[in-house]
Design a protein around this motif. Structure first.
Motif, PDB file in Angstrom:
ATOM      1  N   SER A 184       0.842  -1.195   0.000  1.00 50.07           N
ATOM      2  CA  SER A 184       0.000   0.000   0.000  1.00 50.07           C
ATOM      3  C   SER A 184       0.876   1.243   0.000  1.00 50.07           C
ATOM      4  O   SER A 184       2.035   1.212   0.416  1.00 50.07           O
ATOM      5  CB  SER A 184      -0.888   0.008   1.237  1.00 50.07           C
ATOM      6  N   ALA A 216       0.702   3.761   1.875  1.00 46.15           N
ATOM      7  CA  ALA A 216       1.098   4.134   3.236  1.00 46.15           C
ATOM      8  C   ALA A 216       2.269   3.291   3.704  1.00 46.15           C
ATOM      9  O   ALA A 216       3.219   3.800   4.299  1.00 46.15           O
ATOM     10  CB  ALA A 216      -0.086   3.960   4.176  1.00 46.15           C
ATOM     11  N   VAL A 228       6.175   4.428   4.600  1.00 48.51           N
ATOM     12  CA  VAL A 228       6.890   4.134   5.839  1.00 48.51           C
ATOM     13  C   VAL A 228       8.291   3.630   5.521  1.00 48.51           C
ATOM     14  O   VAL A 228       9.282   4.074   6.114  1.00 48.51           O
ATOM     15  CB  VAL A 228       6.113   3.075   6.662  1.00 48.51           C
ATOM     16  N   PHE A 250      -2.317  11.083  -2.530  1.00 50.00           N
ATOM     17  CA  PHE A 250      -2.710  11.468  -1.187  1.00 50.00           C
ATOM     18  C   PHE A 250      -1.976  10.655  -0.125  1.00 50.00           C
ATOM     19  O   PHE A 250      -1.216  11.196   0.667  1.00 50.00           O
ATOM     20  CB  PHE A 250      -4.222  11.298  -1.022  1.00 50.00           C
ATOM     21  N   ALA A 280       1.563   9.887   4.579  1.00 47.84           N
ATOM     22  CA  ALA A 280       2.366   8.991   5.414  1.00 47.84           C
ATOM     23  C   ALA A 280       3.850   9.350   5.359  1.00 47.84           C
ATOM     24  O   ALA A 280       4.582   9.096   6.308  1.00 47.84           O
ATOM     25  CB  ALA A 280       2.159   7.535   4.993  1.00 47.84           C
ATOM     26  N   TYR A 303      -8.502  16.648   2.338  1.00 46.53           N
ATOM     27  CA  TYR A 303      -8.625  15.815   3.532  1.00 46.53           C
ATOM     28  C   TYR A 303      -8.466  16.650   4.798  1.00 46.53           C
ATOM     29  O   TYR A 303      -9.251  16.530   5.739  1.00 46.53           O
ATOM     30  CB  TYR A 303      -7.576  14.694   3.489  1.00 46.53           C
ATOM     31  N   PHE A 329     -11.793  16.764   6.929  1.00 46.17           N
ATOM     32  CA  PHE A 329     -11.862  15.788   8.004  1.00 46.17           C
ATOM     33  C   PHE A 329     -11.019  16.148   9.217  1.00 46.17           C
ATOM     34  O   PHE A 329     -11.263  15.641  10.306  1.00 46.17           O
ATOM     35  CB  PHE A 329     -11.475  14.402   7.477  1.00 46.17           C
ATOM     36  N   MET A 376     -16.554  20.785   5.979  1.00 42.25           N
ATOM     37  CA  MET A 376     -17.041  19.916   4.909  1.00 42.25           C
ATOM     38  C   MET A 376     -17.388  20.699   3.648  1.00 42.25           C
ATOM     39  O   MET A 376     -17.166  20.235   2.536  1.00 42.25           O
ATOM     40  CB  MET A 376     -18.270  19.132   5.385  1.00 42.25           C
ATOM     41  N   MET A 388     -12.252  11.033  -3.918  1.00 39.92           N
ATOM     42  CA  MET A 388     -12.237  12.071  -2.883  1.00 39.92           C
ATOM     43  C   MET A 388     -13.563  12.821  -2.825  1.00 39.92           C
ATOM     44  O   MET A 388     -14.028  13.186  -1.749  1.00 39.92           O
ATOM     45  CB  MET A 388     -11.107  13.046  -3.211  1.00 39.92           C
ATOM     46  N   PHE A 408     -16.189  11.170  -0.601  1.00 40.53           N
ATOM     47  CA  PHE A 408     -15.977  10.883   0.811  1.00 40.53           C
ATOM     48  C   PHE A 408     -16.668  11.880   1.737  1.00 40.53           C
ATOM     49  O   PHE A 408     -17.149  11.506   2.792  1.00 40.53           O
ATOM     50  CB  PHE A 408     -14.484  10.790   1.118  1.00 40.53           C
ATOM     51  N   VAL A 409     -16.712  13.138   1.325  1.00 40.75           N
ATOM     52  CA  VAL A 409     -17.375  14.123   2.182  1.00 40.75           C
ATOM     53  C   VAL A 409     -18.869  13.791   2.342  1.00 40.75           C
ATOM     54  O   VAL A 409     -19.350  13.630   3.463  1.00 40.75           O
ATOM     55  CB  VAL A 409     -17.148  15.554   1.659  1.00 40.75           C
ATOM     56  N   TYR A 453     -19.448  10.428   4.145  1.00 40.97           N
ATOM     57  CA  TYR A 453     -19.195  10.528   5.578  1.00 40.97           C
ATOM     58  C   TYR A 453     -20.396  11.146   6.292  1.00 40.97           C
ATOM     59  O   TYR A 453     -20.823  10.658   7.343  1.00 40.97           O
ATOM     60  CB  TYR A 453     -17.933  11.345   5.853  1.00 40.97           C
ATOM     61  N   ASN A 493      -5.198  -2.463   0.693  1.00 38.70           N
ATOM     62  CA  ASN A 493      -4.319  -1.305   0.767  1.00 38.70           C
ATOM     63  C   ASN A 493      -5.061   0.012   0.956  1.00 38.70           C
ATOM     64  O   ASN A 493      -4.442   1.059   0.985  1.00 38.70           O
ATOM     65  CB  ASN A 493      -3.477  -1.210  -0.516  1.00 38.70           C
ATOM     66  N   PHE A 529      -6.655   3.289   2.186  1.00 41.94           N
ATOM     67  CA  PHE A 529      -6.108   4.117   3.255  1.00 41.94           C
ATOM     68  C   PHE A 529      -7.051   5.240   3.653  1.00 41.94           C
ATOM     69  O   PHE A 529      -7.427   5.383   4.810  1.00 41.94           O
ATOM     70  CB  PHE A 529      -4.754   4.673   2.780  1.00 41.94           C
ATOM     71  N   LEU A 530      -7.491   6.021   2.665  1.00 42.64           N
ATOM     72  CA  LEU A 530      -8.221   7.239   2.979  1.00 42.64           C
ATOM     73  C   LEU A 530      -9.571   6.962   3.643  1.00 42.64           C
ATOM     74  O   LEU A 530      -9.873   7.531   4.693  1.00 42.64           O
ATOM     75  CB  LEU A 530      -8.416   8.068   1.701  1.00 42.64           C
ATOM     76  N   LEU A 582      -9.283   5.519   7.096  1.00 43.28           N
ATOM     77  CA  LEU A 582      -8.733   6.563   7.962  1.00 43.28           C
ATOM     78  C   LEU A 582      -9.832   7.528   8.404  1.00 43.28           C
ATOM     79  O   LEU A 582      -9.912   7.930   9.556  1.00 43.28           O
ATOM     80  CB  LEU A 582      -7.631   7.328   7.217  1.00 43.28           C
ATOM     81  N   VAL A 583     -10.705   7.882   7.449  1.00 40.11           N
ATOM     82  CA  VAL A 583     -11.767   8.830   7.735  1.00 40.11           C
ATOM     83  C   VAL A 583     -12.831   8.185   8.620  1.00 40.11           C
ATOM     84  O   VAL A 583     -13.321   8.775   9.578  1.00 40.11           O
ATOM     85  CB  VAL A 583     -12.386   9.325   6.404  1.00 40.11           C
ATOM     86  N   PRO A 629      -2.817  -0.452   6.643  1.00 38.68           N
ATOM     87  CA  PRO A 629      -2.177   0.800   6.204  1.00 38.68           C
ATOM     88  C   PRO A 629      -2.438   1.966   7.142  1.00 38.68           C
ATOM     89  O   PRO A 629      -1.528   2.751   7.424  1.00 38.68           O
ATOM     90  CB  PRO A 629      -2.808   1.052   4.828  1.00 38.68           C
ATOM     91  N   LEU A 684      -0.302   1.545  10.216  1.00 38.99           N
ATOM     92  CA  LEU A 684       1.100   1.862   9.917  1.00 38.99           C
ATOM     93  C   LEU A 684       1.324   3.365   9.838  1.00 38.99           C
ATOM     94  O   LEU A 684       2.241   3.898  10.452  1.00 38.99           O
ATOM     95  CB  LEU A 684       1.490   1.260   8.566  1.00 38.99           C
ATOM     96  N   GLY A 685       0.472   4.026   9.078  1.00 38.62           N
ATOM     97  CA  GLY A 685       0.623   5.463   8.906  1.00 38.62           C
ATOM     98  C   GLY A 685       0.470   6.187  10.219  1.00 38.62           C
ATOM     99  O   GLY A 685       1.196   7.138  10.528  1.00 38.62           O
TER     100      GLY A 685
END
Lengths: 332, 293
Positions: free
Chosen positions: A157, A159, A163, A268, A273, A291, A295, A300, B138, B141-142, B145, B225, B227-228, B231-232, B243, B246-247
């Motif tokens: 991934s 991210a 790392v 992104f 990361a 983002y 968030f 928003m 993207m 997502f707003v 959510y 994988n 992530f976004l 995460l959100v 992921p 890890l991040g």
């Protein structure tokens, strides 16, 4: 229905069935049944399309005109305020200061970062993938091992590879350990001048493998006879590539280029990361900014407006490429 | 793989031919070292039980191989991770398997209908599905959510999975693949009185193995994988996938590299197994179903 379900074992029966089927087709009965069946087959997909795609896009458009309160799930109409706030000052008003200084207007600055990233990564991802695919398309020993090795970066991934690369490029990391004896050690991720370069390096490394797969698939669809003919005509390797391989890869290259550009505009995860947008906004890409606004800061409405602006930009690019390709095709 | 367009590797067994072959292999090996080399270093560091220390020149081979980092990370016994990594691993597995199974069912059904059935509004709805390939996730997502927030889906596993279940690419791939299959068998089954669904299930599905594997792998890798969105949506770290974990944990430290490399290696293992065991189908699925050159 009962007629269709019964088995037709003898020739006479199947002949009768064929007549009946053609009569049904004449009357449009089969059509009706396909209407129902067709929609039953696609219904789950259509529902998901409406709920997870079309609906959100329309709602994002709506939110972008609102001062949206995430806790109350309601907003107040503010018209174009979000858009104006994002876009002003226009870059030409202040001699493009926003492209040099992130404090002037972060949206334009993030677009500049994204553009630099796209220009620096897309060509190398594509030509790297093509070059490897051309080599692997030959009868070569250990092809499977090579292919797996080249595909490795795709599997990790963004991210996770961030790392890993963060560690390679850290001030006390491996790359500096190798560069120190020759006096080139540098804090790559910590310096605003080189941090974006680190993200780009990672993206090129991670993007070549998937393009390789697409090109390999495209190469396999080129008829062998074309190469045979070129060989008989005494064509050199370069001529074979120029006149057989490249023209026949047209659709694949188009697909790969469009996808590479679209995904470069959406970078992104690796930027977040690797360096969380810093240092000093040097890796703040447009999607990372969206983002953060939506968030992390809870704005928003602003986030949705930015997302829409970016969407328009990506759409315009894809459309332009599509048109350009069509005008090119006429020449053949 | 059939249909190779060989030049260099078919050179006659002369000195020049052998040299050219050698040169090509040298080139391939250098690239392989660039792409896979970082992983070898990552694995090597993760096996250093006493941790990795920055020295010049860098020491990349462990003096003694130890799985201690893996054990610590898996159980959440390091200063880096205060939660067991096994939990994130299981989350990733739930998300990836859940989304992949849904995508396979939904997209195969839709792909079959778009390829074989004639129904009102087919072409326009297929076009709409294809157009989605251009839309940046993207932008979704707003609003998603805020909706998920309203319906109590924020911070739930099902909420993480749901948006991954629509993929225009999958429908496109399935339709293209089914179009390349000969339809005689299906017609015969229909004439024999098999229902539409029976034809789909007993005739079409068994022929679709390469396409199903290809779409399955792509979806699995994408969701594994992703992530976004996790995460959100995952406010609670117990719902993080690999992921995100890890991040997230990377931000807290800059020195505990050996356990971090072990954690990174853990996220990669299922992908490597999946790709190597399925790579035959993977390339073929693209060739037949996809993007013709």
């Amino acid at each position: 229905m009962s007629f269709e379900e019964s088995r037709t074992d003898t020739d006479a029966e199947s002949a009768l069935f064929e007549v009946a089927t053609s009569v049904k087709q004449q009357l449009g009965i089969n059509r009706d049944q396909d209407n129902l069946m067709g929609w039953m087959f696609v219904l789950p997909n259509v529902v998901m399309f409406l709920v997870f795609l079309l609906g959100p896009v329309l709602f994002a458009f709506f939110i972008s005109f609102q001062d949206w309160n995430i806790l109350k799930n309601e907003g107040t109409w503010v018209g174009l305020t979000n858009y104006i706030e994002i876009l002003q000052p226009w870059p030409w008003e202040n001699n493009f200061a926003a492209l040099k200084d992130p404090t002037v207007n972060l949206w334009w600055y993030s677009l500049k970062n994204t553009a630099v990233y796209a220009i620096g990564t897309v060509p190398l991802q594509i030509f790297g993938g093509l070059a490897i695919a051309l080599l692997l398309d030959k009868r070569v020993r250990g092809k499977k091992i090579y292919r797996a090795a080249y595909f490795m970066p795709v599997m990790l991934s963004g991210a996770a590879s961030a790392v890993m690369w963060r560690w390679f490029l850290a001030a006390d990391g491996v790359i500096n350990g190798l560069l120190e004896p020759i006096g080139l050690a540098h804090n790559w991720a910590g310096d605003p001048a080189t941090a974006l370069g680190g993200v780009m390096l990672m993206a090129i490394w991670g993007g070549i493998g998937s393009n390789m797969i697409f090109f390999l698939a495209g190469l396999q669809n080129i008829p062998e006879e074309l190469y045979e003919a070129a060989r008989i005509d005494g064509a050199s390797d370069w001529e074979k590539f120029r006149h057989v391989t490249w023209p026949n890869l047209g659709n694949t290259s188009f697909f790969v280029i469009v996808m590479a550009i679209i995904s470069s505009f959406q970078v992104f995860g690796i930027a977040l990361a690797f360096s969380a947008g810093g240092p000093y906004y040097s890796t703040t890409t447009s999607v990372l900014l969206i983002y953060q606004r939506a968030f992390e800061e809870g704005q928003m409405g602003v986030g949705a407006a930015m997302a829409f602006l970016l969407f328009i930009l990506i759409f315009a690019f894809s459309y332009y490429q599509y048109r350009y390709r069509q005008s090119e095709e006429v020449d053949y | 793989m059939s249909g190779t367009h060989d030049t260099i590797f078919e050179e006659p067994d002369t000195t020049q031919g052998r040299l050219e072959r050698l040169g090509a292999h040298a080139y391939l090996i250098v690239i392989a070292l660039l792409t896979a080399g970082p992983y070898l270093i990552m694995v090597s560091i993760s096996l250093m039980g006493n941790g990795w220390n920055p020295v010049v020149p860098p020491k990349l081979i462990p003096e003694a191989v130890s799985l201690q980092n893996y054990i610590d990370v898996w159980a959440g016994q390091t200063a880096l991770l205060d939660q067991p990594f096994s939990g994130f691993f299981i989350n990733s597995l739930i998300y990836a398997v859940g989304a992949t199974l849904t995508v396979l069912v939904v997209d195969t059904l839709a792909g079959y209908a778009f390829a074989r059935l004639e129904f009102a509004g087919r072409d326009i709805s297929f076009l709409a599905v294809i157009a989605t390939l251009m839309i940046s996730p993207m932008i979704l997502f707003v609003p998603l959510y805020t909706w998920f927030n309203q319906f109590g889906l924020v911070n739930t596993r099902i909420g993480v999975i749901l948006p991954h279940t629509f993929t225009g690419f999958g429908v496109f791939l399935m339709r293209q693949f089914i179009k390349t299959l000969p339809s005689d068998l299906e017609d015969a089954a229909l004439i024999d009185g098999c229902s539409r669904f029976g034809v789909f299930w007993r005739v079409v599905i068994p022929m679709m193995k390469p396409a199903l594997v290809t779409l399955g792998i792509i979806t699995f890798i994408t969701v594994w994988n992703s992530f976004l969105w996790p995460l959100v949506l995952a406010r609670d770290s117990a719902l993080y996938n690999l992921p995100v974990a890890l991040g997230f944990f990377q931000g807290r430290t800059s020195t505990l590299w050996a356990p971090l490399m072990a954690a990174t290696a853990i996220t990669l293992v299922p992908m490597v197994i999946l790709f190597i065991s399925m790579q035959k189908y993977y390339v073929r699925g693209f060739t037949i179903g996809g993007i013709k050159g």
